[in-house]
Design a protein around this motif. Sequence first.
Motif, PDB file in Angstrom:
ATOM      1  N   SER A   1       0.815  -1.216   0.000  1.00 39.61           N
ATOM      2  CA  SER A   1       0.000   0.000   0.000  1.00 39.61           C
ATOM      3  C   SER A   1       0.849   1.266   0.000  1.00 39.61           C
ATOM      4  CB  SER A   1      -0.927   0.010   1.219  1.00 39.61           C
ATOM      5  OG  SER A   1      -0.162  -0.037   2.424  1.00 39.61           O
ATOM      6  N   SER A   2       2.122   1.123  -0.321  1.00 42.60           N
ATOM      7  CA  SER A   2       3.040   2.264  -0.264  1.00 42.60           C
ATOM      8  C   SER A   2       3.039   3.048  -1.569  1.00 42.60           C
ATOM      9  CB  SER A   2       4.458   1.783   0.026  1.00 42.60           C
ATOM     10  OG  SER A   2       4.986   1.092  -1.101  1.00 42.60           O
ATOM     11  N   LEU A   3       3.604   4.250  -1.512  1.00 41.83           N
ATOM     12  CA  LEU A   3       3.686   5.083  -2.707  1.00 41.83           C
ATOM     13  C   LEU A   3       4.498   4.421  -3.825  1.00 41.83           C
ATOM     14  CD1 LEU A   3       4.144   8.878  -3.012  1.00 41.83           C
ATOM     15  CD2 LEU A   3       5.828   7.399  -4.117  1.00 41.83           C
ATOM     16  N   PRO A   4       5.680   3.864  -3.567  1.00 40.78           N
ATOM     17  CA  PRO A   4       6.427   3.248  -4.671  1.00 40.78           C
ATOM     18  C   PRO A   4       5.666   2.127  -5.372  1.00 40.78           C
ATOM     19  CG  PRO A   4       7.866   3.606  -2.806  1.00 40.78           C
ATOM     20  CD  PRO A   4       6.466   3.881  -2.332  1.00 40.78           C
ATOM     21  N   ALA A   5       4.860   1.398  -4.644  1.00 43.57           N
ATOM     22  CA  ALA A   5       4.125   0.286  -5.248  1.00 43.57           C
ATOM     23  C   ALA A   5       3.137   0.769  -6.299  1.00 43.57           C
ATOM     24  CB  ALA A   5       3.395  -0.503  -4.167  1.00 43.57           C
ATOM     25  N   MET A   6       2.599   1.969  -6.138  1.00 41.74           N
ATOM     26  CA  MET A   6       1.580   2.474  -7.059  1.00 41.74           C
ATOM     27  C   MET A   6       2.120   2.642  -8.476  1.00 41.74           C
ATOM     28  SD  MET A   6      -1.266   2.618  -5.564  1.00 41.74           S
ATOM     29  CE  MET A   6      -1.881   2.478  -3.880  1.00 41.74           C
ATOM     30  N   ALA A   7       3.370   3.075  -8.598  1.00 40.36           N
ATOM     31  CA  ALA A   7       3.953   3.253  -9.931  1.00 40.36           C
ATOM     32  C   ALA A   7       4.074   1.908 -10.641  1.00 40.36           C
ATOM     33  CB  ALA A   7       5.319   3.923  -9.825  1.00 40.36           C
ATOM     34  N   GLN A   8       4.386   0.857  -9.880  1.00 30.06           N
ATOM     35  CA  GLN A   8       4.530  -0.465 -10.475  1.00 30.06           C
ATOM     36  C   GLN A   8       3.179  -1.046 -10.889  1.00 30.06           C
ATOM     37  OE1 GLN A   8       6.747  -2.883  -7.729  1.00 30.06           O
ATOM     38  NE2 GLN A   8       8.542  -1.537  -7.752  1.00 30.06           N
ATOM     39  N   GLN A   9       2.131  -0.673 -10.157  1.00 33.74           N
ATOM     40  CA  GLN A   9       0.802  -1.203 -10.463  1.00 33.74           C
ATOM     41  C   GLN A   9       0.097  -0.433 -11.577  1.00 33.74           C
ATOM     42  OE1 GLN A   9      -1.337  -1.131  -6.737  1.00 33.74           O
ATOM     43  NE2 GLN A   9       0.298  -2.228  -5.657  1.00 33.74           N
ATOM     44  N   SER A  10       0.545   0.776 -11.856  1.00 30.48           N
ATOM     45  CA  SER A  10      -0.139   1.644 -12.812  1.00 30.48           C
ATOM     46  C   SER A  10       0.470   1.546 -14.198  1.00 30.48           C
ATOM     47  CB  SER A  10      -0.082   3.099 -12.334  1.00 30.48           C
ATOM     48  OG  SER A  10      -0.555   3.966 -13.331  1.00 30.48           O
ATOM     49  N   SER A  11      -0.389   1.632 -15.192  1.00 27.18           N
ATOM     50  CA  SER A  11       0.094   1.643 -16.577  1.00 27.18           C
ATOM     51  C   SER A  11       0.827   2.948 -16.889  1.00 27.18           C
ATOM     52  CB  SER A  11      -1.065   1.454 -17.550  1.00 27.18           C
ATOM     53  OG  SER A  11      -2.025   2.489 -17.382  1.00 27.18           O
ATOM     54  N   ASN A  12       0.629   3.974 -16.045  1.00 24.14           N
ATOM     55  CA  ASN A  12       1.299   5.258 -16.232  1.00 24.14           C
ATOM     56  C   ASN A  12       2.739   5.247 -15.733  1.00 24.14           C
ATOM     57  OD1 ASN A  12      -1.825   6.095 -15.559  1.00 24.14           O
ATOM     58  ND2 ASN A  12      -0.911   7.360 -17.160  1.00 24.14           N
ATOM     59  N   GLY A  13       3.133   4.198 -15.004  1.00 22.79           N
ATOM     60  CA  GLY A  13       4.488   4.128 -14.473  1.00 22.79           C
ATOM     61  C   GLY A  13       4.783   5.311 -13.563  1.00 22.79           C
TER      62      GLY A  13
ATOM     63  N   LEU B   1       1.418  24.876   2.683  1.00 28.75           N
ATOM     64  CA  LEU B   1       0.735  24.316   1.519  1.00 28.75           C
ATOM     65  C   LEU B   1       0.213  22.912   1.799  1.00 28.75           C
ATOM     66  CD1 LEU B   1       3.288  25.430  -1.239  1.00 28.75           C
ATOM     67  CD2 LEU B   1       1.248  26.636  -0.440  1.00 28.75           C
ATOM     68  N   GLY B   2       0.502  22.374   2.995  1.00 25.32           N
ATOM     69  CA  GLY B   2       0.022  21.039   3.347  1.00 25.32           C
ATOM     70  C   GLY B   2       0.796  19.950   2.625  1.00 25.32           C
ATOM     71  N   ASN B   3       0.233  18.740   2.636  1.00 25.80           N
ATOM     72  CA  ASN B   3       0.811  17.632   1.881  1.00 25.80           C
ATOM     73  C   ASN B   3       0.396  17.756   0.419  1.00 25.80           C
ATOM     74  OD1 ASN B   3       1.866  16.432   4.241  1.00 25.80           O
ATOM     75  ND2 ASN B   3      -0.090  15.412   4.652  1.00 25.80           N
ATOM     76  N   PHE B   4       1.098  17.033  -0.445  1.00 22.16           N
ATOM     77  CA  PHE B   4       0.631  16.978  -1.838  1.00 22.16           C
ATOM     78  C   PHE B   4       0.725  15.533  -2.341  1.00 22.16           C
ATOM     79  CE2 PHE B   4       0.244  17.994  -6.365  1.00 22.16           C
ATOM     80  CZ  PHE B   4      -0.866  18.814  -6.290  1.00 22.16           C
ATOM     81  N   CYS B   5       1.845  15.158  -2.916  1.00 22.79           N
ATOM     82  CA  CYS B   5       2.017  13.743  -3.266  1.00 22.79           C
ATOM     83  C   CYS B   5       2.775  13.111  -2.109  1.00 22.79           C
ATOM     84  CB  CYS B   5       2.788  13.624  -4.582  1.00 22.79           C
ATOM     85  SG  CYS B   5       2.995  11.925  -5.140  1.00 22.79           S
ATOM     86  N   PHE B   6       2.015  12.541  -1.157  1.00 22.88           N
ATOM     87  CA  PHE B   6       2.571  12.306   0.172  1.00 22.88           C
ATOM     88  C   PHE B   6       2.619  10.827   0.519  1.00 22.88           C
ATOM     89  CE2 PHE B   6       2.097  12.347   4.913  1.00 22.88           C
ATOM     90  CZ  PHE B   6       3.348  12.891   5.176  1.00 22.88           C
ATOM     91  N   GLY B   7       3.841  10.260   0.440  1.00 23.51           N
ATOM     92  CA  GLY B   7       4.025   8.858   0.788  1.00 23.51           C
ATOM     93  C   GLY B   7       4.258   8.615   2.256  1.00 23.51           C
ATOM     94  N   GLY B   8       4.083   9.637   3.080  1.00 23.99           N
ATOM     95  CA  GLY B   8       4.361   9.504   4.505  1.00 23.99           C
ATOM     96  C   GLY B   8       3.224   8.946   5.341  1.00 23.99           C
ATOM     97  N   ASN B   9       2.057   8.750   4.741  1.00 24.49           N
ATOM     98  CA  ASN B   9       0.906   8.245   5.489  1.00 24.49           C
ATOM     99  C   ASN B   9      -0.060   7.588   4.500  1.00 24.49           C
ATOM    100  OD1 ASN B   9      -1.493   7.897   7.001  1.00 24.49           O
ATOM    101  ND2 ASN B   9      -1.004   9.661   8.303  1.00 24.49           N
ATOM    102  N   PRO B  10      -0.411   6.308   4.701  1.00 19.13           N
ATOM    103  CA  PRO B  10      -1.289   5.627   3.746  1.00 19.13           C
ATOM    104  C   PRO B  10      -2.747   6.087   3.808  1.00 19.13           C
ATOM    105  CG  PRO B  10      -0.791   4.174   5.581  1.00 19.13           C
ATOM    106  CD  PRO B  10       0.070   5.400   5.757  1.00 19.13           C
ATOM    107  N   ASN B  11      -3.116   6.790   4.877  1.00 18.85           N
ATOM    108  CA  ASN B  11      -4.505   7.243   4.961  1.00 18.85           C
ATOM    109  C   ASN B  11      -4.673   8.357   5.998  1.00 18.85           C
ATOM    110  OD1 ASN B  11      -7.232   7.338   4.356  1.00 18.85           O
ATOM    111  ND2 ASN B  11      -7.776   5.670   5.737  1.00 18.85           N
ATOM    112  N   PRO B  12      -4.135   9.546   5.733  1.00 22.57           N
ATOM    113  CA  PRO B  12      -4.279  10.650   6.698  1.00 22.57           C
ATOM    114  C   PRO B  12      -5.726  11.111   6.816  1.00 22.57           C
ATOM    115  CG  PRO B  12      -3.298  11.430   4.658  1.00 22.57           C
ATOM    116  CD  PRO B  12      -3.373   9.948   4.544  1.00 22.57           C
TER     117      PRO B  12
END
Length: 378
Positions: free
Chosen positions: A85-97, A287-298
């Motif tokens: 459920s981490s941020l790096p995993a999303m790139a591998q699962q997405s067709s957008n890389g 500005l808050g968080n944006f693309c934030f891999g520091g929390n899976p569900n803030p």
Amino acid sequence: MKKSHHIKFNKKIIIRNLLLLFICVSLSLIAVKIISSFKKPNEANNTAKVLTPATSNVKKINTEVLLSALGDCTIGTDSKFSYASSLPAMAQQSSNGFGYYFKNVRRILSKDDVTIANLETTFTNSNDKADKQFNFKADSDYAKSLTLGSIEGVNISNNHIYDYKQKGFVDTKNALKKEKVNYFGEGSKWTTKIKGQSIGFLGYRGWSLDKSFLDKLKRDIAQLKKTNSVVIINFHWGAEGAYYPVDAQKKLAHFAIDNGADIILGHHPHVIEGIEQYKNKIIAYSLGNFCFGGNPNPNDKTTFIFQSNLKFVNNNLTSIGVRVIPCSISSVNYTNDYCPTPFIGNAKINLLSKLNKLSGSSGFKLSDKFFYINTNIN
């Protein structure tokens, strides 16, 4: 007979004299025209030069530069987190890389002149961690997400840039250089020319108000001002989870503007804070968080894209346009999928209302339309 002859004689004299007068006047006018034709060109134009203001030939050159700014971009994960459920995993699962993370905001960011973000991670393969609660990293290839997201520059002055010590810091800068992403902070400055206008970016961890730090800040601003640069400063500061700036943030922001800064952009609290207008300049406290891999569900997923339209006349900054584009850090509300997405409808209205309540010192109503501040008014 004598009388009649005398009258006739006088009439002839009168007629003769009138003819002579007419001939003299005509010859005089002709002479004047001939003499005038021999005047020097400069003498002939003297009158026109006196009547035409010297500044009438100076053309005003109007230029606009559109800046976008993003909050905390933690493009990585902590090894203690679940990888699935981490941020790096999303790139591998997405067709957008690597283009996955900013795909929903790229249409906005690609239309500006420059986009900056706070990069709160390391790009490294090192396993030598600093002794702290969270240590964020991703492989160096993840720097590609920035260029694919149309992000040209990042602040690296924050509390996670040394998560993997000096090696992680150096690796991160090398990864950014490889992708031609500019960086500033931790001793680095970024200056660039955009449409002929000089823009300078500075970054600091703004925890301190001690004299040595303030003196350095003042010197750095002065150095950029020598090149007539607009000075944009990123401060990593404040209290985590706080929706209002602490006193130290206000003092530091005001000090920077008093010494020549034009726009102040803050981050670290992981939530948004208000926007303030101070001496016809702008402070966005968080500005808050944006693309934030520091929390899976803030709990609070709200954020925004800060945009400023800088207007110049003959290379001088004349006004600062400010608008905000309300966003969520996730494209879904039940988890963090690390894909920031603009709000629409009621969600957009609600966030604008919230931000205006937090921005009591803005002096204007924040919206997704530009409000312009005249920088020439004291």
